[in-house]
Write an enzyme that holds these catalytic residues in place. Structure first.
Site, PDB file in Angstrom:
ATOM      1  N   GLY A  53     -50.257  53.848   0.902  1.00 50.23           N
ATOM      2  CA  GLY A  53     -51.498  53.891  -0.147  1.00 50.23           C
ATOM      3  C   GLY A  53     -51.313  52.437  -0.748  1.00 50.23           C
ATOM      4  O   GLY A  53     -50.209  51.768  -0.858  1.00 50.23           O
ATOM      5  N   THR A  54     -52.667  52.049  -1.444  1.00 51.42           N
ATOM      6  CA  THR A  54     -52.508  50.530  -1.864  1.00 51.42           C
ATOM      7  C   THR A  54     -52.735  50.340  -3.403  1.00 51.42           C
ATOM      8  O   THR A  54     -51.861  50.492  -4.208  1.00 51.42           O
ATOM      9  CB  THR A  54     -53.457  49.689  -1.048  1.00 51.42           C
ATOM     10  N   THR A  55     -53.793  50.013  -3.825  1.00 52.68           N
ATOM     11  CA  THR A  55     -53.812  49.591  -5.404  1.00 52.68           C
ATOM     12  C   THR A  55     -54.180  50.567  -6.412  1.00 52.68           C
ATOM     13  O   THR A  55     -55.213  51.380  -5.922  1.00 52.68           O
ATOM     14  CB  THR A  55     -54.903  48.402  -5.309  1.00 52.68           C
ATOM     15  N   LYS A  86     -55.704  59.140  -4.156  1.00 53.14           N
ATOM     16  CA  LYS A  86     -54.205  58.484  -4.678  1.00 53.14           C
ATOM     17  C   LYS A  86     -53.954  58.706  -6.198  1.00 53.14           C
ATOM     18  O   LYS A  86     -52.852  58.286  -6.456  1.00 53.14           O
ATOM     19  CB  LYS A  86     -53.976  56.999  -4.177  1.00 53.14           C
ATOM     20  N   ALA A 228     -55.471  45.325   2.529  1.00 56.79           N
ATOM     21  CA  ALA A 228     -55.113  46.734   2.351  1.00 56.79           C
ATOM     22  C   ALA A 228     -55.622  47.496   1.390  1.00 56.79           C
ATOM     23  O   ALA A 228     -55.647  48.704   1.275  1.00 56.79           O
ATOM     24  CB  ALA A 228     -53.474  46.752   2.368  1.00 56.79           C
TER      25      ALA A 228
END
Lengths: 293, 260
Positions: A53-55, A86, A228
């Site tokens: 998972g990213t930001t 997320k 990403a």
């Protein structure tokens, strides 16, 4: 453990013995195999095996706090998911957003959520916000071994502190270090760009909608420069998830509200792709906004 | 050579049952009433900290009478079981029936084993469904028996009197206010007179299926109780009792349910 779960026979003695109010401690005694930290990995790097998972961005505003996350999970150069969630509500007054190995992070948040609820039910009153933040620390610390093999989990934790009547933000490192942030913060691969964006757009006097707008702009900037991080998906109408917590409790902003705001952000970027302009110099005070003097 | 006294199994079980029953009858009653939006629990309990009614899981609540340390142990065990099951499977897989079974097995084993003192407790396990037909109320006694209750149920001290009062006045589909007034009036009812229980001495909680959160359990704070019951004056069901016949306790005249 299977006997305990299938519901035949009397409750095992361990269930009836007085002791801990912590679900994690109870699990570590009774069913350690259920704990994320109870697993040993064979040596080697495992970071490329699972989606990341990213930001995640968070910002406090008077009367509350907002947590937002993009919707992308990546696996190397692949997009593993374009609509992953997320950002999770962990109880009525707190929420966590996760960056890092998605599978472990989701499991950790699930355990954390049960941990908070379990304590509240057994003790009859909820943990303090600092207590919650420290429990999350302990869970992350338990994952250090896996983090060293590339399976790191780095959450961003926010909550409304009823004792201080305000929103608070906590960031973590892989060793479980807990740091309280003032105003705003971002974690994950696009966090560098999101933080730069937040730095220019954040004002302490934002309202809820303003905070949501700043979060969307910051996530847009992160997606703009980090492959990403997922930007707004116009064709599928997939937009970031924004979770707001105030004294009345927490709620995730409805899809139509977020998509309206996202459309405004996109319309603005059509004219100026780099987003809103910050003033060159601050005059007189923090609140001047580059307008006519 | 001395022979141990022979005690027949019937006598042994009867003694243990009498022991448990005596302990339970000393306490005050807990009333559970089904209403249109869920299940309501009410009990006379001046303590703000030592609860008789508690949350177990999203849709499941627990109420108990008897010895505090014993039912508190059972409550914590129930929370642990429910949380563990929900964590290993899914939140929807935690059911009131499963919990009631676990309690029944536990109480039953303790009751019939010679080594342990029988628990002096009675429990309610209630689960709220998506509609009234899905509501479940289980009543567990000290010896591990389970009964499936519908509409209303009472346990604790003056069970017969309070049940009789409810039997005459309960109807399906009451709203929350009416159900609360009925439950509180029933708790204050005895053969000799009708007391008005002050809102500060009540512990009231509901499993409310209309609650938007996943966790349906909520306690009604004193302010809310005052708003519904009024500060001190008696509530309508109590005044429906004719004042003419207080002397004969056992032959209550059949009274129509209250109109409100």
């Amino acid at each position: 453990m299977t006997g305990e779960l299938t519901g035949h026979g009397r409750l095992p003695a361990a269930f009836l013995s007085p002791g801990t109010s912590s679900f994690t401690e109870f699990l570590s005694r009774e069913a350690p195999d259920l704990l994320p930290a109870g697993r040993a990995l064979p040596p080697g790097q495992a970071g490329d095996l699972a989606p990341h998972g990213t930001t995640i961005v968070a910002l406090a505003f008077p009367g509350g706090v907002l947590l937002g996350g993009d919707r992308r999970a990546t696996m190397g150069n692949l997009i593993a998911s374009r609509d992953i969630e997320k950002v999770f509500s962990t109880d009525e007054y707190s929420a966590a957003g996760i960056a890092g190995t998605a599978g472990l992070a989701v499991e950790m948040v699930r355990l954390f959520r049960v941990e908070l609820e379990h304590y509240e039910k057994i003790e009859g009153s909820p943990l303090s916000l600092d207590g919650k933040a420290n429990r999350l620390s302990a869970l992350i610390r338990g994952n250090l071994g896996m983090a060293m093999q590339g399976l790191a989990v780095v959450p961003l934790f926010v909550g409304y502190d009823l004792a201080h009547a305000g929103g608070r933000i906590f960031s973590y490192d892989v060793t479980g270090g807990r740091y309280e942030e003032t105003g705003y913060h971002a974690v994950g691969s696009g966090s560098l760009f999101a933080r730069g964006s937040l730095k220019k757009l954040y004002r302490p006097d934002l309202d809820e909608t303003g905070a949501a707008m700043v979060a969307l702009q910051a996530l847009y900037d992160a997606a703009d420069d980090d492959s990403a991080t997922g930007g707004p998906d116009l064709t599928r109408r997939i937009f970031p998830i924004l979770h707001v917590i105030t004294a009345e409790g927490g709620h995730t902003l409805a899809d139509d509200i977020v998509s309206d705001l996202a459309d405004q952000v996109i319309a603005g970027r059509m004219g100026r792709p780099d987003g809103p302009v910050a003033p060159l110099a601050v005059r007189g005070g923090a609140d001047s906004e580059g307008g006519a003097s | 050579m001395s022979t141990p006294f022979y005690v027949s199994p019937e006598q042994l079980m009867k003694d243990r049952a009498d022991f448990a029953r005596k302990g339970i009858a000393r306490g005050r009653s807990v009333v559970v009433v089904q209403y249109a939006d869920g299940v309501l629990f009410a009990s006379e309990n001046p303590s703000q900290a030592l609860h008789k009614v508690s949350e177990i899981y999203d849709r499941i609540a627990f109420a108990a009478v008897g010895r505090y340390n014993e039912f508190e142990n059972l409550r914590i065990a129930g929370v642990r079981l429910a949380d563990m099951r929900g964590y290993s499977y899914d939140r929807r897989d935690v059911t009131g029936r499963g919990l009631a079974n676990a309690y029944a097995q536990t109480l039953g084993t303790i009751f019939s084993s010679g080594g342990e003192k029988p628990y002096e407790v009675e429990l309610f396990v209630a689960e709220v469904g998506d509609d009234a037909t899905g509501d479940q109320i289980y009543r567990l006694t000290y010896d591990g028996q389970v009964a499936d209750e519908h509409g209303y149920a009472v346990m604790g001290g003056a069970t017969e009197t309070v049940t009789g009062y409810l039997a005459e006045r309960y109807e399906d589909g009451l709203d929350l206010d009416a159900a609360l007034r009925l439950a509180v009036a029933a708790l204050g009812h005895s053969d000799s007179d009708d007391r008005v229980i002050a809102p500060g001495d009540l512990e009231v909680a509901v499993l409310d299926r209309t609650r938007s959160r996943q966790r349906k359990f909520s306690r009604l704070a004193e302010a809310r109780l005052v708003a519904i019951l009024g500060a001190t004056p008696p509530t309508p069901p109590a005044s429906a009792e004719p004042s003419a016949a207080p002397a004969s306790p056992d032959d209550d005249p059949p009274i129509a349910p209250p109109v409100s």
